[in-house]
Scaffold this active site. Sequence first.
Site, PDB file in Angstrom:
ATOM      1  N   CYS A  56       0.816  -1.224   0.000  1.00 55.85           N
ATOM      2  CA  CYS A  56       0.000   0.000   0.000  1.00 55.85           C
ATOM      3  C   CYS A  56       0.850   1.275   0.000  1.00 55.85           C
ATOM      4  O   CYS A  56       0.373   2.339  -0.381  1.00 55.85           O
ATOM      5  CB  CYS A  56      -0.949   0.004   1.190  1.00 55.85           C
ATOM      6  SG  CYS A  56      -2.132  -1.342   1.113  1.00 55.85           S
TER       7      CYS A  56
ATOM      8  N   HIS B 133      -3.414   7.415   2.344  1.00 52.45           N
ATOM      9  CA  HIS B 133      -3.793   6.099   1.842  1.00 52.45           C
ATOM     10  C   HIS B 133      -5.218   5.809   2.305  1.00 52.45           C
ATOM     11  O   HIS B 133      -5.578   6.086   3.444  1.00 52.45           O
ATOM     12  CB  HIS B 133      -2.822   5.052   2.384  1.00 52.45           C
ATOM     13  CG  HIS B 133      -3.217   3.648   2.061  1.00 52.45           C
ATOM     14  ND1 HIS B 133      -3.580   3.261   0.794  1.00 52.45           N
ATOM     15  CD2 HIS B 133      -3.327   2.541   2.840  1.00 52.45           C
ATOM     16  CE1 HIS B 133      -3.887   1.964   0.805  1.00 52.45           C
ATOM     17  NE2 HIS B 133      -3.747   1.516   2.040  1.00 52.45           N
TER      18      HIS B 133
ATOM     19  N   ASN C  36      -9.989  -0.048  -0.526  1.00 60.56           N
ATOM     20  CA  ASN C  36      -8.531   0.039  -0.432  1.00 60.56           C
ATOM     21  C   ASN C  36      -7.930  -0.514  -1.726  1.00 60.56           C
ATOM     22  O   ASN C  36      -8.012  -1.712  -1.976  1.00 60.56           O
ATOM     23  CB  ASN C  36      -8.071  -0.765   0.792  1.00 60.56           C
ATOM     24  CG  ASN C  36      -6.558  -0.722   0.995  1.00 60.56           C
ATOM     25  OD1 ASN C  36      -5.816  -0.270   0.119  1.00 60.56           O
ATOM     26  ND2 ASN C  36      -6.110  -1.207   2.141  1.00 60.56           N
TER      27      ASN C  36
HETATM   28  O1  UT7 Z   1      -3.843  -0.992   3.475  1.00 66.25           O
HETATM   29  C1  UT7 Z   1      -3.085  -1.661   4.401  1.00 66.25           C
HETATM   30  C2  UT7 Z   1      -3.470  -1.301   5.747  1.00 66.25           C
HETATM   31  N1  UT7 Z   1      -4.662  -1.993   6.166  1.00 66.25           N
HETATM   32  C3  UT7 Z   1      -5.442  -1.410   7.036  1.00 66.25           C
HETATM   33  O2  UT7 Z   1      -5.196  -0.282   7.375  1.00 66.25           O
HETATM   34  C4  UT7 Z   1      -6.575  -2.180   7.638  1.00 66.25           C
HETATM   35  C5  UT7 Z   1      -6.568  -1.920   9.095  1.00 66.25           C
HETATM   36  N2  UT7 Z   1      -7.650  -2.541   9.840  1.00 66.25           N
HETATM   37  C6  UT7 Z   1      -8.934  -2.166   9.683  1.00 66.25           C
HETATM   38  O3  UT7 Z   1      -9.268  -1.305   8.875  1.00 66.25           O
HETATM   39  C7  UT7 Z   1      -9.955  -2.759  10.638  1.00 66.25           C
HETATM   40  O4  UT7 Z   1      -9.280  -3.454  11.659  1.00 66.25           O
HETATM   41  C8  UT7 Z   1     -10.961  -3.720   9.940  1.00 66.25           C
HETATM   42  C9  UT7 Z   1     -11.901  -2.903   9.080  1.00 66.25           C
HETATM   43  C10 UT7 Z   1     -10.206  -4.738   9.111  1.00 66.25           C
HETATM   44  C11 UT7 Z   1     -11.808  -4.419  10.991  1.00 66.25           C
HETATM   45  O5  UT7 Z   1     -12.449  -3.492  11.850  1.00 66.25           O
HETATM   46  P1  UT7 Z   1     -12.360  -3.668  13.428  1.00 66.25           P
HETATM   47  O6  UT7 Z   1     -13.190  -2.617  14.014  1.00 66.25           O
HETATM   48  O7  UT7 Z   1     -10.908  -3.709  13.809  1.00 66.25           O
HETATM   49  O8  UT7 Z   1     -13.082  -5.060  13.631  1.00 66.25           O
HETATM   50  P2  UT7 Z   1     -12.500  -6.408  14.259  1.00 66.25           P
HETATM   51  O9  UT7 Z   1     -11.477  -7.008  13.368  1.00 66.25           O
HETATM   52  O10 UT7 Z   1     -12.128  -6.132  15.661  1.00 66.25           O
HETATM   53  O11 UT7 Z   1     -13.780  -7.320  14.199  1.00 66.25           O
HETATM   54  C12 UT7 Z   1     -14.964  -7.007  14.943  1.00 66.25           C
HETATM   55  C13 UT7 Z   1     -16.000  -8.079  14.682  1.00 66.25           C
HETATM   56  C14 UT7 Z   1     -15.448  -9.492  14.804  1.00 66.25           C
HETATM   57  O12 UT7 Z   1     -16.412 -10.282  15.427  1.00 66.25           O
HETATM   58  P3  UT7 Z   1     -16.331 -10.623  16.998  1.00 66.25           P
HETATM   59  O13 UT7 Z   1     -15.010 -11.335  17.170  1.00 66.25           O
HETATM   60  O14 UT7 Z   1     -16.386  -9.307  17.683  1.00 66.25           O
HETATM   61  O15 UT7 Z   1     -17.521 -11.492  17.192  1.00 66.25           O
HETATM   62  C15 UT7 Z   1     -15.262  -9.939  13.389  1.00 66.25           C
HETATM   63  O16 UT7 Z   1     -15.370 -11.323  13.234  1.00 66.25           O
HETATM   64  O17 UT7 Z   1     -16.482  -7.962  13.354  1.00 66.25           O
HETATM   65  C16 UT7 Z   1     -16.409  -9.244  12.712  1.00 66.25           C
HETATM   66  N3  UT7 Z   1     -16.226  -9.039  11.277  1.00 66.25           N
HETATM   67  C17 UT7 Z   1     -17.235  -8.808  10.424  1.00 66.25           C
HETATM   68  N4  UT7 Z   1     -18.560  -8.720  10.608  1.00 66.25           N
HETATM   69  C18 UT7 Z   1     -19.322  -8.444   9.534  1.00 66.25           C
HETATM   70  C19 UT7 Z   1     -15.061  -9.023  10.582  1.00 66.25           C
HETATM   71  N5  UT7 Z   1     -15.295  -8.763   9.274  1.00 66.25           N
HETATM   72  C20 UT7 Z   1     -16.641  -8.642   9.155  1.00 66.25           C
HETATM   73  C21 UT7 Z   1     -17.510  -8.365   8.080  1.00 66.25           C
HETATM   74  N6  UT7 Z   1     -18.820  -8.280   8.316  1.00 66.25           N
HETATM   75  N7  UT7 Z   1     -17.034  -8.160   6.816  1.00 66.25           N
END
Ligand code: UT7
Length: 323
Positions: free
Chosen positions: A113, A250, A280
Amino acid sequence: MIRSVVRGIGASLPRRIMKNADFEGMVETSDEWIAQRTGIRQRHIAADDETTASLGEAAARAALANAGLTPDDIDLIVLATSTPNNTFPATSVEIQNRLGMRHGFAFDMQAVCSGFVYAVTTADLYIRGGLAKRVLVIGSETFSRILDWSDRSTCVLFGDGAGALVLEAAEGAGSIDDRGVLAASLRSDGEHKEKLFVDGGPSTTGTIGHLRMEGREVFKHAVGMITDVIEAVFSQAGVTAQDIDWFVPHQANKRIIDASAKKLGIADEKVVVTVNLHGNTSAASVPLALSAAVADGRIKRGDLVLLEAMGGGFTWGAVLVRW
Ligand code: UT7
């Protein structure tokens, strides 16, 4: 002193738009979850006949037209991508051929990225070192090809596309008022490999592999790394957040963008956001966002523009440009 001045900009997006709701039958997710957690509403997905090379070529042609130049005027192509058409030759060389260039040279840069920020910094050094007068800097990606479409935690986040700049050597006074690339800072740290990587490759599995990410872990590091490298650029250039006209980060997650801008003290109205439209797009995200803000008249000649990116590796970096 020689400066690398932006002479033209262009972009290209795949024809097909995929909305958040289109995922609802594929994986357990919702438009609401995706929009709230990331700010993404839609992304473009490449068809079989749309590749990193074809999208990159289209963006390059648009940037050349915008610059009033032809491929004959270009000495060097630097393509930032992690999704090349082939393992080799470099996709930049394929783009060079598609443009009908029988002179000059081309190479790919792989910093995921952060690729575009790395590529602009590299092109600037080639120009200031006298090895090239005009450089096409392209970010082009087809991340849809390396996604695990059954993994809801990654497949909803990424999209395809390309953006390009023409950088040109110009005489500057050596002051912060010069047009062109004014300062840059790049970083990497391989300790974080497992948090964002592709689980395949020619030298390990012999396959292309799929993108794997511990999103929460990446998020935890992102804001600190982004703001550190921007502070480094500010101190190099002797500017502050108040001097910035446009912040073009980004586009991974709206929450990361907002938190970074807040920590730096950059006002919301100076932040360019396209993550809602493109998702992204890795190395294409910064030039796509730049292109949108130039096309709608926000970024104008003379504006001080701050570019930033962070991604797999980890790699991260920032560049300050006077448009
Ligand atoms: O470009 C390179 C750099 N990359 C990034 O900058 C990405 C950085 N990370 C992020 O943007 C965020 O961490 C995400 C968008 C990937 C995830 O958001 P989050 O607020 O950190 O969510 P999380 O990973 O803590 O997940 C929260 C919940 C989980 O369920 P439980 O464990 O709380 O029951 C996940 O399983 O959301 C669940 N989950 C989803 N639910 C519905 C994960 N993906 C999905 C989904 N739809 N697509």
